[in-house]
Design a protein around this motif. Structure first.
Motif, short mmCIF file in Angstrom:
data_model
loop_
_atom_site.label_atom_id
_atom_site.label_comp_id
_atom_site.label_asym_id
_atom_site.label_seq_id
_atom_site.Cartn_x
_atom_site.Cartn_y
_atom_site.Cartn_z
N HIS A 45 0.44 -7.04 10.75
CA HIS A 45 0.91 -7.16 12.13
C HIS A 45 -0.18 -6.70 13.09
CE1 HIS A 45 4.89 -7.85 10.55
NE2 HIS A 45 4.92 -6.67 9.95
N GLY A 98 1.62 9.10 5.48
CA GLY A 98 2.51 7.98 5.16
C GLY A 98 3.01 7.35 6.44
N GLU A 99 3.55 6.13 6.31
CA GLU A 99 3.94 5.36 7.50
C GLU A 99 4.85 6.15 8.44
OE1 GLU A 99 7.19 4.19 8.06
OE2 GLU A 99 8.10 4.52 6.11
N GLY A 112 6.09 2.32 9.89
CA GLY A 112 6.76 1.20 9.22
C GLY A 112 5.81 0.12 8.76
N THR A 113 4.50 0.34 8.90
CA THR A 113 3.55 -0.71 8.53
C THR A 113 2.44 -0.16 7.63
OG1 THR A 113 1.95 -0.34 10.33
CG2 THR A 113 3.85 -1.74 10.83
N VAL A 114 1.72 -1.09 7.01
CA VAL A 114 0.56 -0.68 6.21
C VAL A 114 -0.52 -0.08 7.12
CG1 VAL A 114 0.94 -2.26 4.27
CG2 VAL A 114 -0.37 -3.06 6.24
N GLY A 145 0.51 10.32 -4.30
CA GLY A 145 0.90 8.96 -3.95
C GLY A 145 -0.31 8.07 -3.70
N GLU A 182 -0.39 9.50 -8.89
CA GLU A 182 0.54 8.41 -8.57
C GLU A 182 1.62 8.35 -9.66
OE1 GLU A 182 1.45 6.10 -6.24
OE2 GLU A 182 2.90 5.48 -7.77
N GLY A 183 2.88 8.40 -9.21
CA GLY A 183 4.00 8.46 -10.16
C GLY A 183 4.23 7.17 -10.93
N THR A 209 4.02 -7.91 3.80
CA THR A 209 3.74 -9.35 3.72
C THR A 209 2.73 -9.80 4.78
OG1 THR A 209 6.03 -9.60 3.00
CG2 THR A 209 4.92 -11.60 3.76
N TRP A 210 2.88 -9.23 6.00
CA TRP A 210 2.00 -9.62 7.11
C TRP A 210 1.14 -8.45 7.54
CZ3 TRP A 210 7.22 -11.00 7.05
CH2 TRP A 210 7.50 -12.37 7.04
N VAL A 249 4.62 13.79 -9.60
CA VAL A 249 4.63 15.22 -9.27
C VAL A 249 6.08 15.66 -9.08
CG1 VAL A 249 3.92 16.94 -7.55
CG2 VAL A 249 2.37 15.07 -8.17
N ARG A 259 4.31 0.50 -1.57
CA ARG A 259 5.12 -0.56 -0.96
C ARG A 259 4.28 -1.78 -0.56
NH1 ARG A 259 7.78 3.14 3.40
NH2 ARG A 259 6.63 4.86 2.44
N CYS A 286 -0.76 2.95 0.58
CA CYS A 286 -1.82 2.78 1.60
C CYS A 286 -2.32 4.12 2.11
CB CYS A 286 -1.26 2.00 2.78
SG CYS A 286 -1.06 0.29 2.43
N ALA A 287 -1.39 5.06 2.41
CA ALA A 287 -1.82 6.34 3.01
C ALA A 287 -2.67 7.12 2.01
CB ALA A 287 -0.60 7.15 3.43
C1 LIG Z 1 10.17 -5.41 1.72
C2 LIG Z 1 9.12 -4.77 2.60
C3 LIG Z 1 8.46 -5.54 3.53
C4 LIG Z 1 7.48 -4.95 4.33
N1 LIG Z 1 6.78 -5.76 5.20
C5 LIG Z 1 5.72 -5.25 5.85
C6 LIG Z 1 4.84 -6.11 6.54
O1 LIG Z 1 5.01 -7.32 6.56
N2 LIG Z 1 3.77 -5.55 7.17
C7 LIG Z 1 3.52 -4.21 7.14
O2 LIG Z 1 2.53 -3.76 7.74
N3 LIG Z 1 4.33 -3.37 6.46
C8 LIG Z 1 5.41 -3.87 5.80
N4 LIG Z 1 6.20 -3.05 5.05
C9 LIG Z 1 5.98 -1.59 5.12
C10 LIG Z 1 4.75 -1.12 4.34
O3 LIG Z 1 4.80 -1.67 3.06
C11 LIG Z 1 4.78 0.40 4.27
O4 LIG Z 1 4.87 0.93 5.59
C12 LIG Z 1 3.52 1.00 3.64
O5 LIG Z 1 3.12 0.26 2.51
C13 LIG Z 1 3.82 2.44 3.25
O6 LIG Z 1 2.69 3.04 2.67
P1 LIG Z 1 2.72 4.60 2.34
O7 LIG Z 1 1.42 4.94 1.76
O8 LIG Z 1 3.19 5.35 3.54
O9 LIG Z 1 3.90 4.81 1.29
P2 LIG Z 1 4.09 4.20 -0.19
O10 LIG Z 1 3.57 2.83 -0.25
O11 LIG Z 1 5.53 4.43 -0.51
O12 LIG Z 1 3.18 5.15 -1.10
C14 LIG Z 1 3.66 6.34 -1.64
C15 LIG Z 1 3.29 6.36 -3.12
O13 LIG Z 1 3.79 7.60 -3.66
C16 LIG Z 1 4.26 7.36 -4.98
N5 LIG Z 1 5.18 8.45 -5.30
C17 LIG Z 1 6.45 8.65 -4.90
N6 LIG Z 1 6.93 9.80 -5.38
C18 LIG Z 1 5.94 10.36 -6.11
C19 LIG Z 1 5.81 11.57 -6.85
N7 LIG Z 1 6.81 12.44 -6.96
N8 LIG Z 1 4.63 11.83 -7.49
C20 LIG Z 1 3.58 10.96 -7.41
N9 LIG Z 1 3.66 9.79 -6.72
C21 LIG Z 1 4.83 9.50 -6.07
C22 LIG Z 1 4.91 5.99 -4.89
O14 LIG Z 1 4.98 5.39 -6.16
C23 LIG Z 1 3.95 5.26 -3.93
O15 LIG Z 1 2.94 4.58 -4.67
C24 LIG Z 1 7.17 -3.59 4.21
C25 LIG Z 1 7.83 -2.81 3.24
C26 LIG Z 1 8.78 -3.40 2.44
C27 LIG Z 1 9.44 -2.57 1.37
#
Ligand SMILES: Cc1cc2nc3c(=O)[nH]c(=O)nc-3n(C[C@H](O)[C@H](O)[C@H](O)COP(=O)(O)OP(=O)(O)OC[C@H]3O[C@@H](n4cnc5c(N)ncnc54)[C@H](O)[C@@H]3O)c2cc1C
Length: 408
Positions: A63, A382-383, A391-393, A12, A35-36, A60-61, A195, A43, A15-16
């Motif tokens: 926080h 991950g978040e 729940g945040t970036v 993935g 990355e899939g 978007t923000w 994956v 997100r 951000c994480a």
């Molecule tokens: C509409 C919306 C508004 C938001 N607003 C805010 C905000 O204002 N401020 C804030 O801080 N946060 C906000 N968030 C939350 C924030 O976007 C997430 O908490 C953060 O981006 C999550 O990052 P992550 O790395 O945990 O997961 P992800 O971003 O989900 O990263 C996981 C990655 O794994 C990949 N993946 C999935 N399955 C597979 C697989 N089998 N093989 C390979 N790759 C795979 C996915 O494509 C993805 O790229 C919002 C989210 C949404 C949807």
């Protein structure tokens, strides 16, 4: 340069995953990120073609910007709270300043009730939320569906308090996704490498998919709990039962974001950056929330969260667009709306939701997910795994950095 025999495989490139890969690189350890999808950021995704200006489909923000690790990378940005006035539509007119003050007092009463010291088992936020005021439904809808992407009945009070966010809420001009994508530049990321299976039963781990197989000493898995719960990756051996219980205790809520171009922006008599929303009513029980003309641009964007967002996700894009146009028509009459840009986080198998909340009684699940498995052969990130900034970036970023230290 993508190494053929990395020490760590990261699954993935959200951000994480990006934070983990940067931290591994800084520590002098080799890795490959699989990355899939066909892009980085997960997100956090900014795209400019649809509205002719940067539009974040997800985050978007920034926080709690004073503590947010991404703030130093934000570039030009505004403190949205300093610019935003909130307008409440009461069905036929906007709330008066006195009514807005009254609404703010009811929101303070909500905060006092949820913050009050209590003993006993974890309960839902709804169990302690004040009821019966003119504004109870509005506050519950706003803090539940629209901010936490789920109704207050389904959210753990302890987790709600632990992950509560304050300002400043920074709105970056280039978009949050653009910041994250820039931070991924130069990392060893393979796009289109979904994956299907992760073997972690031997001395090594092996990630498999249509791209082939990648072997490494350890794996960092940063996919959403939606992906984990749906079996999007098969693990050999299975993830331990307590980990799967934690995954199910941290379901994905849904917040669906969308935007419209405004061909005649003057027909939307609300100042740039301001927000507008209806109070829930029998006719509109789960209304959208809107931000009008950010940075003076000729578009608005909005959100719908919780159960209504899941219903519209199942009904499809035409139903979502129609519901959004109706919500705006209730407020702005026949002011013309241009083409829409819609998001589909709930239906996309790489996400299956927007971000996590803890079910009542499951506030400890984030810490369970963050524990390394197999002596550091497998680490989840991950978040969902961050107990403070879930729940945040920011939470996702911190979890990726922590995972890089735990992966053996
Ligand atoms: C509409 C919306 C508004 C938001 N607003 C805010 C905000 O204002 N401020 C804030 O801080 N946060 C906000 N968030 C939350 C924030 O976007 C997430 O908490 C953060 O981006 C999550 O990052 P992550 O790395 O945990 O997961 P992800 O971003 O989900 O990263 C996981 C990655 O794994 C990949 N993946 C999935 N399955 C597979 C697989 N089998 N093989 C390979 N790759 C795979 C996915 O494509 C993805 O790229 C919002 C989210 C949404 C949807």
């Amino acid at each position: 340069m993508i190494p053929s025999d990395p020490e760590v495989v990261v699954i993935g490139a959200g951000c994480a995953g990006i934070a983990a890969a940067r931290a591994l690189r800084a520590a002098g350890r080799s890795c490959v990120v699989l990355e899939g999808s066909g892009r980085v950021g997960g997100r956090a995704w900014t795209e400019s073609a649809s509205l002719g200006a940067p539009f974040d489909h997800g985050a978007t923000w920034l926080h709690q910007a004073d503590e947010n690790l991404l703030t130093p990378h934000a570039g030009p940005a505004c403190d949205h709270d300093a610019l935003r006035e909130r307008h409440l539509w009461l069905g036929t007119r906007f709330a008066t300043p006195e009514e807005l003050d009254d609404h703010a007092r009811a929101a303070d009463a909500f905060d006092a009730a949820v913050d009050a010291p209590r003993e006993g088992p974890d309960v839902s936020v709804a169990a302690v939320a004040p009821r019966g005021s003119r504004w109870s439904a509005s506050i519950a809808h706003w803090l539940g569906n629209q901010i936490n992407a789920a109704p207050l009945e389904e959210i753990s009070l302890e987790d709600f308090l632990k992950t509560d966010l304050g300002g400043p809420n920074l709105l970056p001009e280039q978009g949050v996704g653009a910041i994250v994508a820039r931070l991924a530049e130069g990392l060893p990321i393979r796009l289109g490498a979904r994956v299907d299976r992760l073997r972690w039963d031997g001395v090594e781990v092996v990630a498999e998919g249509v791209f082939g197989a990648v072997r490494a000493r350890s794996a960092i898995v940063s996919v959403s709990t939606g992906v984990l719960a749906s079996g999007g990756i098969r693990f050999t051996p299975d993830l331990p039962p307590e980990v799967m219980e934690a995954v199910h205790g941290l379901p994905m809520g849904l917040l669906t974001k969308l935007g419209f171009r405004l061909p005649e922006p003057e027909r939307f008599p609300v100042a740039p950056f301001h927000s507008v929303r209806q109070v829930p009513s029998a006719a509109a029980p789960h209304p959208f929330g809107w931000i009008v003309r950010p940075f003076g641009r000729d578009h608005l964007f909005g959100f719908v969260g919780g159960e209504r967002a899941w219903d519209l996700s199942r009904e499809g894009p035409a139903a979502l667009e129609d519901a959004a146009r109706r919500d705006l028509r209730d407020i702005f009459g026949d002011a013309p709306l241009g083409p829409a840009v819609l998001t589909r986080w709930g239906a996309d198998p790489l996400f299956l939701g927007a971000y996590t909340h803890a079910r009542p009684g499951h506030h400890a699940s984030r810490a369970v997910l963050a524990r390394p498995l197999g002596g550091g052969r497998l680490v989840l990130a991950g978040e969902a795994t961050h107990s403070r900034f879930a729940g945040t970036v920011a939470g996702a970023w911190l979890s990726g950095e922590a995972a890089s230290r735990l992966a053996r």
